[in-house]
Design an enzyme around this catalytic site. Structure first.
Site, mmCIF file in Angstrom:
data_model
loop_
_atom_site.group_PDB
_atom_site.id
_atom_site.type_symbol
_atom_site.label_atom_id
_atom_site.label_comp_id
_atom_site.label_asym_id
_atom_site.label_seq_id
_atom_site.Cartn_x
_atom_site.Cartn_y
_atom_site.Cartn_z
ATOM 1 N N GLU A 167 0.855 -1.177 0.000
ATOM 2 C CA GLU A 167 0.000 0.000 0.000
ATOM 3 C C GLU A 167 0.898 1.236 0.000
ATOM 4 O O GLU A 167 1.991 1.229 0.568
ATOM 5 C CB GLU A 167 -0.837 -0.030 1.280
ATOM 6 N N LYS A 201 -9.508 0.648 -1.540
ATOM 7 C CA LYS A 201 -9.600 0.192 -0.148
ATOM 8 C C LYS A 201 -10.981 0.508 0.429
ATOM 9 O O LYS A 201 -11.441 1.649 0.400
ATOM 10 C CB LYS A 201 -8.505 0.885 0.663
ATOM 11 N N CYS A 230 -4.398 -3.469 3.848
ATOM 12 C CA CYS A 230 -4.033 -3.054 5.202
ATOM 13 C C CYS A 230 -5.174 -3.227 6.207
ATOM 14 O O CYS A 230 -5.466 -4.341 6.619
ATOM 15 C CB CYS A 230 -3.527 -1.613 5.170
#
Length: 275
Positions: free
Chosen positions: A50, A116, A152
């Site tokens: 990321e 995300k 993440c």
């Protein structure tokens, strides 16, 4: 000398654990270098963290580019040139003035992206102040292997991982820029292993390296990485890992282990909906 190709039924995954800086140009050069190394070693896929485009802790709007902009175009050209599926975190302008935290997924006949979904509004950091959330799960097919994607903080939400497994994923790639702090390494390791067990998928977690391993500690509360990228089996075993420093990790993922795990522990099949 070219590396031996991966065995039938396996996918050779490379993890490029970077310590991204503030310059997209410099970070692109690091991606190009590590992708070339991975391709020379026979990788099918190379996954970067990321925020590979530019680290957290700086204004993201000025570095964000559209998916047809020069940074993403250069990554596509790199994937085409090396013959590797490349996955790298970048920032894309959002319609409301924020940015999207996006995985560019390109090469081997694939050209897609994942925004995300779960934003890191935790531990005193508010990712949603500058980042707009995505709203869809994403998979891509590398030959007959379906790959899922998460980023993440998504790793704290098991429903995304079981959704990806329900959609046919046997391998899930998780680029991250994990925040440092007491207990955070332990949380990272537990969560990555737990998501493998929830989904009975291979999990390849690619973290930003700890920036203090390459220079002075950064004066920011932003999540800038702790390293410790890992490859985790469908039964939750860590089979390969890196430490805190930048590095390149390769592992041949045996997809037969997914079927074996699902026969042994059929958690997906045994689920029951509660009223």
């Amino acid at each position: 000398m070219a590396a031996d190709p991966p065995a039938a039924g396996t996918v050779r995954i490379a993890v490029g654990q970077l310590a991204s800086g503030v310059s997209p140009k410099d970070n692109l050069a690091a991606i190009e270098r590590e992708t070339a190394r991975a391709a020379d070693r026979g990788a099918d896929v190379v996954v970067f963290p990321e925020a590979a485009m530019a680290r957290f802790g700086i204004p993201l709007g000025p570095v964000a580019e559209p998916l047809d902009g020069p940074w993403a175009t250069a990554v596509r050209e790199l994937a085409a040139r090396t013959g590797v599926l490349v996955v790298a975190g970048m920032f894309v302008p959002a319609e409301d003035g924020r940015v999207r935290n996006t995985l560019l997924i390109t090469g081997r006949g694939v050209d897609t992206h994942y925004d995300k979904v779960h934003l890191f509004d935790a531990f005193g950091f508010a990712e949603s102040a500058t980042v707009a959330p995505g709203d869809r799960a994403v998979t891509a097919d590398l030959g007959d292997v379906r790959i899922g994607f998460a980023t993440c903080y998504d790793v704290r939400f098991p429903g995304l991982f079981t959704r990806l497994a329900d959609e046919g994923a046997r391998l899930i790639l998780v680029p991250a820029s994990w925040g440092a702090g007491p207990g955070k390494l332990e949380q990272w390791e537990v969560l990555v292993r737990a998501r493998a067990l929830d989904s009975t998928c291979w999990i390849v977690a690619a973290g930003q390296a700890d920036p203090s391993t390459v220079g002075p500690a950064l004066d920011t509360r932003a999540p800038t990485g702790i390293g410790h990228s890992a490859v985790v089996s469908p039964l939750g075993e860590v089979v390969a890992r890196l430490s805190a420093e930048p590095g390149l990790l390769l592992h041949d993922v045996d997809l037969a282990e997914v079927a074996a795990a699902r026969r042994a522990v059929p958690v997906l099949a045994n689920r029951r909906a509660l009223p």
